[in-house]
Design an enzyme around this catalytic site. Structure first.
Site, PDB file in Angstrom:
ATOM      1  N   ARG A  32       0.487  -1.682  -0.048  1.00 41.23           N
ATOM      2  CA  ARG A  32      -0.313   0.253  -0.239  1.00 41.23           C
ATOM      3  C   ARG A  32       1.218   1.624   0.314  1.00 41.23           C
ATOM      4  O   ARG A  32       1.755   1.422   0.522  1.00 41.23           O
ATOM      5  CB  ARG A  32      -1.293  -0.380   0.848  1.00 41.23           C
ATOM      6  CG  ARG A  32      -2.098  -1.126   1.336  1.00 41.23           C
ATOM      7  CD  ARG A  32      -3.152  -0.645   1.870  1.00 41.23           C
ATOM      8  NE  ARG A  32      -4.261  -2.251   1.589  1.00 41.23           N
ATOM      9  CZ  ARG A  32      -4.853  -2.449   1.096  1.00 41.23           C
ATOM     10  NH1 ARG A  32      -5.310  -1.453   0.260  1.00 41.23           N
ATOM     11  NH2 ARG A  32      -5.623  -3.543   0.664  1.00 41.23           N
ATOM     12  N   ASP A  33       0.329   1.982  -0.814  1.00 45.40           N
ATOM     13  CA  ASP A  33       1.030   3.602  -0.649  1.00 45.40           C
ATOM     14  C   ASP A  33       0.704   4.389   0.616  1.00 45.40           C
ATOM     15  O   ASP A  33       0.036   4.040   1.266  1.00 45.40           O
ATOM     16  CB  ASP A  33       0.656   4.645  -1.547  1.00 45.40           C
ATOM     17  CG  ASP A  33       1.449   5.567  -2.460  1.00 45.40           C
ATOM     18  OD1 ASP A  33       1.930   5.401  -3.277  1.00 45.40           O
ATOM     19  OD2 ASP A  33       1.279   6.603  -1.807  1.00 45.40           O
ATOM     20  N   ILE A  34       2.638   4.823   1.080  1.00 47.62           N
ATOM     21  CA  ILE A  34       2.075   5.196   2.311  1.00 47.62           C
ATOM     22  C   ILE A  34       1.083   6.672   1.645  1.00 47.62           C
ATOM     23  O   ILE A  34       0.884   7.030   3.092  1.00 47.62           O
ATOM     24  CB  ILE A  34       3.323   6.318   2.951  1.00 47.62           C
ATOM     25  CG1 ILE A  34       4.236   6.066   4.447  1.00 47.62           C
ATOM     26  CG2 ILE A  34       3.859   7.334   1.809  1.00 47.62           C
ATOM     27  CD1 ILE A  34       5.134   6.617   4.240  1.00 47.62           C
ATOM     28  N   ASN A  91       5.087   6.296 -13.106  1.00 48.53           N
ATOM     29  CA  ASN A  91       5.665   7.855 -13.649  1.00 48.53           C
ATOM     30  C   ASN A  91       6.505   7.797 -13.987  1.00 48.53           C
ATOM     31  O   ASN A  91       7.529   6.861 -13.843  1.00 48.53           O
ATOM     32  CB  ASN A  91       5.441   8.411 -12.423  1.00 48.53           C
ATOM     33  CG  ASN A  91       4.138   9.603 -11.925  1.00 48.53           C
ATOM     34  OD1 ASN A  91       3.591   9.714 -13.172  1.00 48.53           O
ATOM     35  ND2 ASN A  91       3.646   9.089 -10.610  1.00 48.53           N
ATOM     36  N   GLU A  99       9.134  10.254  -8.172  1.00 42.46           N
ATOM     37  CA  GLU A  99      10.271  10.401  -7.216  1.00 42.46           C
ATOM     38  C   GLU A  99      11.342   9.286  -7.232  1.00 42.46           C
ATOM     39  O   GLU A  99      12.527   9.977  -6.366  1.00 42.46           O
ATOM     40  CB  GLU A  99       9.183  10.654  -5.970  1.00 42.46           C
ATOM     41  CG  GLU A  99       8.132  12.112  -5.654  1.00 42.46           C
ATOM     42  CD  GLU A  99       7.684  12.143  -4.824  1.00 42.46           C
ATOM     43  OE1 GLU A  99       7.192  11.615  -4.302  1.00 42.46           O
ATOM     44  OE2 GLU A  99       6.330  13.011  -5.346  1.00 42.46           O
ATOM     45  N   VAL A 100      10.773   7.799  -6.635  1.00 42.98           N
ATOM     46  CA  VAL A 100      11.111   6.706  -5.998  1.00 42.98           C
ATOM     47  C   VAL A 100      11.879   5.960  -8.130  1.00 42.98           C
ATOM     48  O   VAL A 100      10.860   5.895  -8.200  1.00 42.98           O
ATOM     49  CB  VAL A 100      10.192   5.961  -5.203  1.00 42.98           C
ATOM     50  CG1 VAL A 100      11.386   5.129  -5.194  1.00 42.98           C
ATOM     51  CG2 VAL A 100       9.708   6.548  -4.888  1.00 42.98           C
ATOM     52  N   HIS A 104       7.867   1.807 -10.536  1.00 40.10           N
ATOM     53  CA  HIS A 104       6.599   0.833  -9.826  1.00 40.10           C
ATOM     54  C   HIS A 104       5.410   1.504 -10.614  1.00 40.10           C
ATOM     55  O   HIS A 104       5.480   2.678 -11.346  1.00 40.10           O
ATOM     56  CB  HIS A 104       7.106   1.716  -8.673  1.00 40.10           C
ATOM     57  CG  HIS A 104       6.454   2.768  -8.120  1.00 40.10           C
ATOM     58  ND1 HIS A 104       7.836   3.805  -8.253  1.00 40.10           N
ATOM     59  CD2 HIS A 104       6.542   3.904  -8.216  1.00 40.10           C
ATOM     60  CE1 HIS A 104       7.881   4.689  -8.821  1.00 40.10           C
ATOM     61  NE2 HIS A 104       6.762   4.993  -8.148  1.00 40.10           N
ATOM     62  N   HIS A 106       0.889   2.876  -9.776  1.00 47.08           N
ATOM     63  CA  HIS A 106       0.735   3.001  -9.273  1.00 47.08           C
ATOM     64  C   HIS A 106      -1.114   2.184  -9.920  1.00 47.08           C
ATOM     65  O   HIS A 106      -1.334   1.954 -10.666  1.00 47.08           O
ATOM     66  CB  HIS A 106       0.219   4.460  -9.061  1.00 47.08           C
ATOM     67  CG  HIS A 106       1.138   5.543  -8.596  1.00 47.08           C
ATOM     68  ND1 HIS A 106       1.401   5.700  -7.049  1.00 47.08           N
ATOM     69  CD2 HIS A 106       2.687   5.608  -9.098  1.00 47.08           C
ATOM     70  CE1 HIS A 106       2.423   6.169  -6.760  1.00 47.08           C
ATOM     71  NE2 HIS A 106       3.154   6.474  -8.487  1.00 47.08           N
TER      72      HIS A 106
HETATM   73  P1  DGP Z   1       6.240   8.290  -7.619  1.00 50.71           P
HETATM   74  O1  DGP Z   1       6.313  10.119  -7.990  1.00 50.71           O
HETATM   75  O2  DGP Z   1       5.864   7.764  -8.969  1.00 50.71           O
HETATM   76  O3  DGP Z   1       7.454   7.634  -7.387  1.00 50.71           O
HETATM   77  O4  DGP Z   1       5.528   8.012  -6.845  1.00 50.71           O
HETATM   78  C1  DGP Z   1       6.558   7.220  -5.167  1.00 50.71           C
HETATM   79  C2  DGP Z   1       4.675   6.954  -4.432  1.00 50.71           C
HETATM   80  O5  DGP Z   1       5.813   6.329  -3.710  1.00 50.71           O
HETATM   81  C3  DGP Z   1       4.294   7.752  -3.573  1.00 50.71           C
HETATM   82  O6  DGP Z   1       2.894   7.611  -3.921  1.00 50.71           O
HETATM   83  C4  DGP Z   1       4.033   8.043  -1.990  1.00 50.71           C
HETATM   84  C5  DGP Z   1       5.255   6.423  -2.200  1.00 50.71           C
HETATM   85  N1  DGP Z   1       6.077   5.825  -0.991  1.00 50.71           N
HETATM   86  C6  DGP Z   1       7.424   6.944  -1.227  1.00 50.71           C
HETATM   87  N2  DGP Z   1       8.182   6.191   0.489  1.00 50.71           N
HETATM   88  C7  DGP Z   1       7.087   5.403   0.721  1.00 50.71           C
HETATM   89  C8  DGP Z   1       7.957   4.484   1.751  1.00 50.71           C
HETATM   90  O7  DGP Z   1       8.352   4.203   2.385  1.00 50.71           O
HETATM   91  N3  DGP Z   1       6.563   3.421   1.899  1.00 50.71           N
HETATM   92  C9  DGP Z   1       5.376   3.422   1.226  1.00 50.71           C
HETATM   93  N4  DGP Z   1       4.639   1.854   1.698  1.00 50.71           N
HETATM   94  N5  DGP Z   1       5.469   4.222  -0.089  1.00 50.71           N
HETATM   95  C10 DGP Z   1       6.267   4.797  -0.001  1.00 50.71           C
END
Ligand code: DGP
Length: 120
Positions: A32-34, A91, A99-100, A104, A106
């Site tokens: 799950r997204d944080i 993305n 961002e990461v 991934h 979504h």
């Molecule tokens: P993007 O912008 O597409 O790289 O989205 C990165 C997503 O990752 C963002 O929706 C928040 C999520 N996220 C960032 N750090 C963490 C984490 O530590 N745990 C979880 N579960 N999600 C995270």
């Protein structure tokens, strides 16, 4: 750009950070997204070290790609969002505000998601 093994999803894959896992197999992890944007918002990642969709599409094996796509479909069904509908997006890079730097998807669902891009 080469893969950065200190990124947050690499840490999740190594078990260094807890996550709300909803699915796992040999090639794929989903959690799950944080910061969920919709009632259901999960992130689906390959276990391999791919920094973006572009990288994954070029470098991943056929087995990894098949596993990833099959897992995504199964996750949507298992989460109960297949019938009402859902959205998957990746993305990729700067213009998409990735961002990461670990590829991934979504997966959003649980409500009507509106149109994906606002008219300019
Ligand atoms: P993007 O912008 O597409 O790289 O989205 C990165 C997503 O990752 C963002 O929706 C928040 C999520 N996220 C960032 N750090 C963490 C984490 O530590 N745990 C979880 N579960 N999600 C995270």
């Amino acid at each position: 750009m080469s893969y950065d093994p200190t990124n947050i999803f690499a840490k999740i894959l190594r078990g260094e950070i807890p996550n709300g896992t909803v699915y796992e197999d040999e090639h794929v992890l989903a959690f799950r997204d944080i910061n969920p944007q919709t009632p259901t918002h999960v992130l689906i990642i390959p276990k391999g070290a791919y920094e973006s969709f572009a990288d994954f599409s070029r470098e991943a094996s056929d087995a990894e790609i098949v596993a990833f796509v099959r897992a995504a479909g199964k996750i949507a069904k298992d989460l109960g969002i297949e019938d009402d509908g859902y959205r998957v997006i990746a993305n990729n890079g700067r213009d998409a505000n990735q961002e990461v730097p670990h590829f991934h998807l979504h997966m959003f669902g649980g409500q009507n998601l509106g149109r994906i891009i606002k008219p300019v």
